[in-house]
Design a protein around this motif. Structure first.
Motif, PDB file in Angstrom:
ATOM      1  N   THR A 177     -11.020   2.344  -1.093  1.00  0.00           N
ATOM      2  CA  THR A 177     -10.064   2.225  -2.021  1.00  0.00           C
ATOM      3  C   THR A 177      -8.719   3.348  -2.043  1.00  0.00           C
ATOM      4  O   THR A 177      -7.808   3.004  -3.303  1.00  0.00           O
ATOM      5  CB  THR A 177     -10.578   1.353  -3.544  1.00  0.00           C
ATOM      6  OG1 THR A 177     -11.932   2.163  -3.299  1.00  0.00           O
ATOM      7  CG2 THR A 177     -11.638   0.368  -3.473  1.00  0.00           C
TER       8      THR A 177
ATOM      9  N   ARG B 238      -7.461  -2.385  -6.788  1.00  0.00           N
ATOM     10  CA  ARG B 238      -8.565  -1.849  -7.552  1.00  0.00           C
ATOM     11  C   ARG B 238      -7.644  -1.091  -8.751  1.00  0.00           C
ATOM     12  O   ARG B 238      -8.038  -1.223  -9.297  1.00  0.00           O
ATOM     13  CB  ARG B 238      -9.058  -0.285  -6.405  1.00  0.00           C
ATOM     14  CG  ARG B 238      -9.909   1.010  -7.697  1.00  0.00           C
ATOM     15  CD  ARG B 238     -10.767   1.548  -7.118  1.00  0.00           C
ATOM     16  NE  ARG B 238      -9.760   2.562  -7.116  1.00  0.00           N
ATOM     17  CZ  ARG B 238      -8.938   3.276  -7.560  1.00  0.00           C
ATOM     18  NH1 ARG B 238      -9.435   3.577  -8.509  1.00  0.00           N
ATOM     19  NH2 ARG B 238      -7.504   4.141  -7.322  1.00  0.00           N
TER      20      ARG B 238
ATOM     21  N   GLU C 160     -15.306   4.091  -2.508  1.00  0.00           N
ATOM     22  CA  GLU C 160     -14.497   4.784  -2.963  1.00  0.00           C
ATOM     23  C   GLU C 160     -13.615   5.038  -2.049  1.00  0.00           C
ATOM     24  O   GLU C 160     -11.710   5.425  -2.485  1.00  0.00           O
ATOM     25  CB  GLU C 160     -15.022   5.949  -3.137  1.00  0.00           C
ATOM     26  CG  GLU C 160     -14.162   6.693  -4.577  1.00  0.00           C
ATOM     27  CD  GLU C 160     -15.340   8.052  -4.706  1.00  0.00           C
ATOM     28  OE1 GLU C 160     -14.686   9.338  -4.988  1.00  0.00           O
ATOM     29  OE2 GLU C 160     -16.025   7.999  -4.548  1.00  0.00           O
TER      30      GLU C 160
ATOM     31  N   LYS D 292     -13.120  -4.685 -12.221  1.00  0.00           N
ATOM     32  CA  LYS D 292     -12.880  -3.720 -11.542  1.00  0.00           C
ATOM     33  C   LYS D 292     -12.959  -4.656 -10.842  1.00  0.00           C
ATOM     34  O   LYS D 292     -13.052  -5.987 -10.198  1.00  0.00           O
ATOM     35  CB  LYS D 292     -14.340  -3.330 -12.003  1.00  0.00           C
ATOM     36  CG  LYS D 292     -15.112  -3.978 -11.965  1.00  0.00           C
ATOM     37  CD  LYS D 292     -16.911  -3.494 -12.234  1.00  0.00           C
ATOM     38  CE  LYS D 292     -17.646  -4.390 -12.376  1.00  0.00           C
ATOM     39  NZ  LYS D 292     -19.244  -3.561 -12.166  1.00  0.00           N
TER      40      LYS D 292
ATOM     41  N   CYS E  99      -6.839  -4.879 -10.890  1.00  0.00           N
ATOM     42  CA  CYS E  99      -8.125  -4.936 -12.010  1.00  0.00           C
ATOM     43  C   CYS E  99      -8.116  -3.353 -12.582  1.00  0.00           C
ATOM     44  O   CYS E  99      -8.548  -4.291 -14.081  1.00  0.00           O
ATOM     45  CB  CYS E  99      -8.957  -5.038 -10.792  1.00  0.00           C
ATOM     46  SG  CYS E  99      -9.383  -6.544  -9.462  1.00  0.00           S
ATOM     47  N   GLU E 100      -8.366  -2.573 -12.916  1.00  0.00           N
ATOM     48  CA  GLU E 100      -8.564  -1.885 -13.928  1.00  0.00           C
ATOM     49  C   GLU E 100      -7.538  -1.377 -14.570  1.00  0.00           C
ATOM     50  O   GLU E 100      -8.135  -1.730 -16.192  1.00  0.00           O
ATOM     51  CB  GLU E 100      -9.152   0.259 -13.252  1.00  0.00           C
ATOM     52  CG  GLU E 100     -10.075   0.154 -12.504  1.00  0.00           C
ATOM     53  CD  GLU E 100     -10.345   1.388 -11.773  1.00  0.00           C
ATOM     54  OE1 GLU E 100      -8.971   1.931 -11.590  1.00  0.00           O
ATOM     55  OE2 GLU E 100     -11.160   1.885 -10.794  1.00  0.00           O
TER      56      GLU E 100
END
Length: 404
Positions: free
Chosen positions: A342, A365, A339, A374, A368-369
């Motif tokens: 990123t 990130r 966390e 993810k 990807c989301e």
């Protein structure tokens, strides 16, 4: 009782009104009968009883002949008997109207008390709390009628508002962090430029500094300007992430392998390290935004080449529903939680932050989301970082993008 409590609002009010009217008519019938009997007893006192009994005997002989007690004149009766007789007339005429109205009002009152009052109070309290921005409450009304459904929808709205509030606060905190990062990253090169400028202004007029030193300062100033320019470009790129629309297209394993191999040739030359590409053979075609996938791949490769020592391994697996790109380096691996890594403007050391804005993993990130997948971070057992970007298949339906 459970069935009655869960009846719809329409059926409940009909039930209450039907019961109220039935009870009103039954009571009316009793009152009217009592009034008639009372009136008959009063009138009986003022008639010729022998004549009445004679006529009554004649009525028994002739069924078509009906005898009724005649109404005495008000002059013949006492004042009290006149009052009672007129009261009986009133009851016989208007009891049904009065009791029907009273029953209907009672039915409406009971309907409101039993069916509407509690959910309306709950909704009113909830509305006041929402107006005061207090969302840590819940609406509790268990009946499965229209009011229960309304309360459940209100509760769902409250939960969504709470989630939106949390997202808003998160956005505000991220904006604070962004402003602080911008101020920090611009202040450093500006301080260096200011220092060089002051030195040149102080030593050049008195010729206490030679041309070589001056040129070195100017060269370093140019590097600082390039750094600020790169930072501004990174900020421009970051601000456009949310507005970027995905453009799905068909992607085959061979096509993706060729594109990545082309990037590896450039990156190997730039960093002087070996890259090994392992692509699984697949005849299935993935549907996604190729530019976004390649951009994420480039970010992961650049990050791995900066921290890797000699060799970088890239494993590509492509299927109908999912595409994964795994990048493994032989460096020291991640020393912090995923966390933290990123987040925007993350950097492991000051030296690295002079060349990079710390947005690569953050952008990867987000992409990807945005692609329905993810970004997974981890470390190898023998050392080295492992980053896997997962993308989900997307497709158009009625003009909008669906993520499978």
């Amino acid at each position: 009782m459970d069935k009655i409590r869960n009846l719809s609002v329409r059926k409940t009010i009909l039930l209450y009104m039907a019961v109220a009217l039935f009870c009103s008519f039954m009571i009316t019938d009793v009152i009217v009968r009592i009034a008639e009997q009372t009136q008959t007893r009063i009138w009986w006192k003022y008639i010729d009883k022998e004549a009445y009994l004679y006529l009554e005997a004649a009525e028994k002989k002739d069924p078509g002949y009906i005898v009724k007690i005649p109404r005495p004149s008000s002059y013949e009766m006492t004042q009290s008997d006149v009052f009672v007789s007129e009261l009986c007339d009133f009851l016989e005429s208007y009891t049904v109207v009065i009791l029907s109205m009273a029953g209907s009002c009672g039915a409406v009152f009971l309907f409101y008390r039993n069916k509407l009052r509690k959910p309306m109070e709950e909704l009113e309290k909830g509305s006041k709390k929402i107006a005061e921005n207090q969302l840590d409450f819940s609406i509790s009304y268990e009946n499965r009628d229209e009011m229960g459904q309304l309360c459940r929808e209100f509760e769902r709205m409250r939960e969504q508002l709470a989630r939106n509030n949390q997202a808003l606060w998160k956005t505000v905190e991220e904006e604070k962090m962004l402003r602080a990062a911008i101020a920090h990253d611009i202040r450093a090169p500006l301080s260096v430029l200011k220092g060089y400028q002051e030195m040149l202004m102080e030593y050049l007029p008195s010729e206490d500094i030679d041309l070589g030193q001056a040129m070195e300062m100017l060269s370093e100033s140019g590097h600082q300007i390039e750094r600020m320019d790169a930072f501004v470009e990174a900020m421009r790129k970051l601000s456009s992430l949310e507005n970027r629309q995905l453009t799905p297209e068909s992607i085959s394993a061979g096509q993706l392998e060729k594109e990545i191999q082309g990037e590896l040739a450039i990156l190997e030359k730039e960093y002087g390290k070996q890259c090994v590409l392992l692509a699984s053979e697949s005849k299935e075609e993935f549907y996604g935004d190729k530019e976004v996938i390649l951009e994420v791949t480039e970010n992961l490769l650049s990050n791995a080449l900066r921290y890797g020592k000699q060799q970088i391994t890239i494993a590509v697996n492509i299927g109908y529903a999912k595409l994964s790109i795994c990048v493994i380096d032989d460096g020291d691996g991640f020393r912090e939680e995923a966390e933290k890594i990123t987040e925007a403007f993350y950097g492991q050391n000051v030296k690295d932050s002079l060349k990079h804005a710390g947005l690569g993993m953050y952008i990867s990130r987000l992409y990807c989301e945005k692609h329905g997948g993810k970004l997974v971070l981890g470390n190898e057992e023998q050392g080295g970082a492992v980053v896997t970007a997962i993308f989900r298949r997307i497709a158009y339906a009625n003009g909008s993008i669906l993520k499978n």
